[in-house]
Design a protein around this motif. Sequence first.
Motif, short mmCIF file in Angstrom:
data_model
loop_
_atom_site.label_atom_id
_atom_site.label_comp_id
_atom_site.label_asym_id
_atom_site.label_seq_id
_atom_site.Cartn_x
_atom_site.Cartn_y
_atom_site.Cartn_z
N ILE A 1 1.97 9.35 -0.12
CA ILE A 1 2.88 8.42 -0.85
C ILE A 1 4.22 7.90 0.17
N ALA A 2 4.40 6.67 0.19
CA ALA A 2 5.19 6.19 1.19
C ALA A 2 6.51 6.66 0.75
N ASP A 3 7.20 7.21 1.68
CA ASP A 3 8.71 7.91 1.86
C ASP A 3 9.85 6.77 1.16
N PHE B 1 1.02 -1.06 -0.24
CA PHE B 1 -0.09 0.10 0.02
C PHE B 1 0.73 1.09 -0.07
N ASP B 2 1.08 1.85 -1.15
CA ASP B 2 2.13 2.97 -1.29
C ASP B 2 1.15 4.51 -1.38
N ASP B 3 0.00 4.31 -1.44
CA ASP B 3 -0.64 5.48 -1.47
C ASP B 3 -1.94 5.84 -0.50
N TRP C 1 8.11 -1.36 6.17
CA TRP C 1 8.22 0.12 6.62
C TRP C 1 7.86 0.95 5.42
N CYS C 2 7.72 0.63 4.13
CA CYS C 2 7.12 1.52 3.22
C CYS C 2 5.78 1.21 2.58
N SER C 3 5.00 0.16 3.46
CA SER C 3 3.65 -0.18 3.18
C SER C 3 2.83 0.90 4.17
N LEU C 4 1.95 1.68 3.78
CA LEU C 4 1.32 2.43 4.52
C LEU C 4 -0.21 1.56 5.31
N LYS C 5 0.25 0.82 6.32
CA LYS C 5 -0.60 -0.06 7.01
C LYS C 5 -1.39 0.92 8.03
N PRO C 6 -2.71 0.29 8.12
CA PRO C 6 -3.47 1.00 8.87
C PRO C 6 -3.00 1.18 10.42
#
Length: 739
Positions: A295-297, A276-278, A337-342
């Motif tokens: 967006i994931a950094d 999940f990157d956005d 670490w780059c995945s926008l987890k809830p």
Amino acid sequence: MARRPSGPPAGPAPLPSKEELRRFLRAATGRVGKTEIARHFGLSTDQRPALRDLLRSLKEDGSVAPAGRRGVAAPGRLPEMAVVEVFGTDPDGDPLARPVSWPEGSGRPPLVLMRPERPGQPALAPGERVLARLKYIGAGRYEGRTFKRIGSAAPLRILGVYEHGRIEPTDRRQRADWTVPEHERHGAEPGEIVLAEPLPARALGPRPARVVERLGRVDDARAVSLICIHTHGIPDRFPPEALAEAEAARAVPLDGREDLRGVPLVTIDGEDARDFDDAVFAERDGDGWRVLVAIADVAHYVRPGSALDREARERGNSVYFPDRAVPMLPEALSNGWCSLKPREDRGCLFVEMRFDASGKKTGHRFGRGLMRSAARLTYEQAQAAMDAGTDPDGVPAGGMPALNGAFRALLAAREERGTLDLEMPERRVLLDEAGRVTAVVPRARLDAHRLIEEFMVAANVCAAEELERRRQPCMYRVHDQPSAEKLEGLRQFLETFSISLPPAGQVHPRSFSHALSIVRGRPEERLVHEAVLRGQSQAAYHPENIGHFGLALQRYAHFTSPIRRYADLVVHRALISGLRLGPDGLGEAEAERLPDIAEHITRTERRAAAAERDAVDRYLAAHMAHRIGNHFDARVSGVTRFGLFVTLDENGASGIVPLGSLPDDRWTEDEGGRALVGRRTGLRFTLGQAVEARLAQADPRTGSLVFHVLGGAGSPASGGGRGRGAARAAPGRGPRRRS
């Protein structure tokens, strides 16, 4: 380069400077001699010795290279005749080649676009070598025409299935089996997928090979994606140093970042999404809308010159198969670490955009932040909420209606702009717990998909605009308008359905959208969609901007998926540099390499698309293998001199109808290749024609399907006749959407 002014000379022209001569050679399309140079610069015979000395000096410092017996050329240029080896094909099926001889340390060898020397010339296959006439066409590319076929180079590796002393290749382009001496099988058992390498052999007789790696059973459910990974040369193992860097990653601190953890951003992805990157958020802003895209950094973790960076650049992008993904980054980052987890803090780059009620952008700003996703939604959950006007669990009140409202405004602006919207159904392979295919179905196309697409397109436009405004290098996503040749072919095809296109030079994306609207709901709709798609140029990455024709945008860059696309990571670094958001931005050395990086990641993207299509074809063949003999409703999707291609209405599977399976007749293509006509019977098979097809063969190892035609308007009632042998299936349709 313009010639010097002509007219009565007052005396000999001055000798050109070294730089003038370098520019002239760079602009030339091939080899030039002293006579051409003297004529161009208006030199006299008495100045020939001085010109020779100048050329000798330029040869010594590497500014020019010898070409032929007496000619010279810009360094790195190929001669007018050279031996090239075919390594693949472009999207139109034309062969792509590289020179066999290329000096070490001279960078990546130039690309040769092979064209047929004459109509009807047999196609060149990967691995084949030819002596070619070459013409420089700019940007390190050549057009080549076959002068003489030399033969095929043995493949460096052979991927196939071992069966009792021989290997059956899984690549449909390799038609010959390979023999394996007993002492070279290295434990391989019948039915195993193996990698092998050729052994020295006599000119005649079967070619021997040795097994170098055993990859698993061909009847294993995961064999399909494994075959595709190796067939297309996709790197699937990370070096230890890259894995170590990923494992050492830690949480991003708030230091110097904007705190967005109070903003209820949500991710909306497919049910089977692996990263999940956005994340998105919207709210009312007067009569318009405020939209936030975070967006994931990835740039925080993947630093220029690191092992992670080298591996990500080499892969270019992630590749997705029905049963697995081959990620661009190790799992510790791509799913960690780059995945926008809830409900977990994550570093991000964000763009805040403001739109008026009509969807016109009134402003934007970029920043670097720390966010916390409020919810992870699937497209189906988001669609249900949009339809009901409510909010799913975890989304604060009004969040989903606001996202929907902003989307409707952006959609109105898109329609006003007049973009090309091709509704090509993507096929989804459904697997059971054991990894076996249960069904192949069209992937639903929901407004929730379009919502995310519109927000991402808007963010991508802002990225390109911001980099231009700050005079930073940019990795543009470019899409040229169709070539005159493709446009004329498409025009002739559409005329068979009484659809016309504007004259060349007046074609706009809405011209194609209008053509598609005419056939909406008609039997030939899918066929026309495919023809329009094939008539377009392919999108690519490039540091020079030519705009994006399909989206009707003057500037466009990919910013929104840095976990799975290296191009987006480059854009992030450029923004970090331009906005002075940290020390991990785009360096000068990397900026200078952008042309080479753009060419490389364009190739890796196309490689990924081909591998994903190949996987679906093979899964379809495996799914259809137990249905040999069944009848299907289908349509003619291709006409060639060696038979027909048909596509099934049920699941989009495509295969060949060999000419030998048609009734005994003299079959010829009509002018334009849109129909196959029997001279004696008068039977006619045309593109788009409905037919009944019987599945005759299905080969999961190669993904090929063979059909016999049973019926259809203007076709015979029975497909009996001269059935002789099998043929290869056409590549599957239904590419992923890659704007």
